[in-house]
Write an enzyme that holds these catalytic residues in place. Structure first.
Site, PDB file in Angstrom:
ATOM      1  CD  GLU A  63      -2.816  -1.143   2.373  1.00 24.99           C
ATOM      2  OE1 GLU A  63      -3.818  -0.026   2.579  1.00 24.99           O
ATOM      3  OE2 GLU A  63      -2.787  -2.060   3.308  1.00 24.99           O
TER       4      GLU A  63
ATOM      5  CE1 TYR B 212      -7.320   3.786  -0.442  1.00 23.98           C
ATOM      6  CE2 TYR B 212      -6.697   1.674  -1.158  1.00 23.98           C
ATOM      7  CZ  TYR B 212      -6.999   2.590  -0.211  1.00 23.98           C
ATOM      8  OH  TYR B 212      -6.629   2.317   1.218  1.00 23.98           O
TER       9      TYR B 212
ATOM     10  NE  ARG C 231     -13.667   2.588   6.689  1.00 24.68           N
ATOM     11  CZ  ARG C 231     -12.386   2.133   5.781  1.00 24.68           C
ATOM     12  NH1 ARG C 231     -11.438   2.921   5.830  1.00 24.68           N
ATOM     13  NH2 ARG C 231     -12.431   1.097   5.241  1.00 24.68           N
TER      14      ARG C 231
ATOM     15  CD  GLU D 226     -10.596  -5.429   6.820  1.00 23.73           C
ATOM     16  OE1 GLU D 226      -9.776  -4.587   6.282  1.00 23.73           O
ATOM     17  OE2 GLU D 226     -10.939  -6.707   6.056  1.00 23.73           O
TER      18      GLU D 226
ATOM     19  CG  ASN E 279      -9.847  -0.422   7.925  1.00 26.03           C
ATOM     20  OD1 ASN E 279      -9.201  -0.905   7.271  1.00 26.03           O
ATOM     21  ND2 ASN E 279     -11.136  -0.505   8.020  1.00 26.03           N
TER      22      ASN E 279
END
Length: 314
Positions: free
Chosen positions: A19, A215, A254, A269, A271
């Site tokens: 990333e 993205y 988040r 999940e 973040n």
């Protein structure tokens, strides 16, 4: 006592994870915001020269703009703790726990919080695992330690399972196979101790919220606040706060959800360093409450500086 304004800030971005480019986008946005706010800011890469460079800069506070392993798993946090430099976001233990999808899900399940059934597979021995007897196709496979939907695949046939395991074994040593939950995807950001408005995420081309959907410009549509009934929104906000507190997170996070046709939300999940790129969800959620990008960055810096003041008093 450190001034809440004009503080010297180092923005750490880049790194060696998959990333890296997204991290640079986040870091560049933060740098622009800090400049407009009047902070003295300098950026640096997270590489082998990091400790020497950060000592040379001698910042009063660090903004961690890293994503993925090295940034979200507690590594850089441990270095900054050792150097005595405050930073925004969660600490070492909470970051490491949240990055570990298997341990996070075990903790969620133990606390009775809704998450899809799963199993963990070790790919390091050279033998590809058979389909888990406890789970039925279709399945979602994902790396144990990764972010931004990297390495995530939906497997619908035995042939796809074999192919997915062969591909995963090239990069990852451990993989989760998770029950596939069909439904609408949502996310809830936490800022401080407040749950922000629920966002619905609708990929515009992909089957799910892939790396490209996250993205690429136009890759997805964010509806904020989500057009859902108040009870469901409040339920997801409560769950996101529960996850934030259960994992010991701080400042912001988040949590992503799938809501099935029966109306029940399931936690996907969490973040711990939400993206701050032009297509990221955290700024969208903040903006829905009238908090600009610059104000969000300013608040995160103030959280970190407040911890420096506590240490100074001690």
């Amino acid at each position: 006592m450190v001034s809440m304004k004009k503080a010297k800030v180092a923005v750490v971005m880049g790194g060696s994870s998959a990333e890296r480019e997204i991290s640079i986008q986040t870091g560049s946005g933060v740098m622009r915001a800090l400049a407009s706010l009047g902070y003295e800011a300098q950026s640096l890469d997270y590489d082998r020269r990091f400790i020497d460079n950060i000592r040379e800069i001698a910042p009063e506070v660090v903004f961690i703009a890293l994503h993925g392993p090295g940034g979200e798993d507690g590594q850089v946090q441990a270095l900054l703790d050792y150097l005595g430099i405050p930073y925004q976001g969660s600490g070492v233990e909470a970051s490491a726990l949240a990055m570990d999808k298997h341990m996070t899900k075990k903790l969620l399940a133990a606390e009775g919080l809704p998450t899809a059934a799963w199993d963990l597979f070790d790919l390091s021995g050279g033998t590809l695992p058979l389909l888990p007897g406890s789970l039925d196709l279709p399945l979602v496979i994902k790396p144990r330690f990764e972010g931004s939907a990297l390495g995530v695949n939906i497997v619908k046939t035995h042939e796809q399972w074999t192919s997915a395991m062969l591909n995963a074994a090239k990069t990852y040593s451990q993989i989760l196979a998770e029950e596939y939950l069909e439904g609408r995807e949502f996310t809830v950001a936490i800022l401080g101790e407040e749950a922000l408005p629920v966002i619905e995420i609708s990929p515009n081309a992909d089957e799910f919220y892939t790396f490209e959907a996250k993205y690429a410009p136009g890759g997805s549509t964010h509806t904020v606040p989500a057009k859902i009934d108040e009870d469901l929104a409040a339920r997801m906000q409560m769950l996101a706060l529960s996850v934030h507190r259960l994992l010991g997170l701080r400042d912001y996070s988040r949590t992503d959800f799938i809501v099935r046709k029966d109306g029940r939300p399931h936690i996907l999940e969490v973040n711990t360093l939400p993206g701050m790129t032009p297509t990221s969800l955290m700024p969208d959620a903040s903006a829905a409450l009238g908090i600009s990008y610059e104000a969000l960055v300013d608040r995160l810096i103030s959280y970190a500086l407040s911890r420096a003041e506590v240490r100074d008093v001690a």
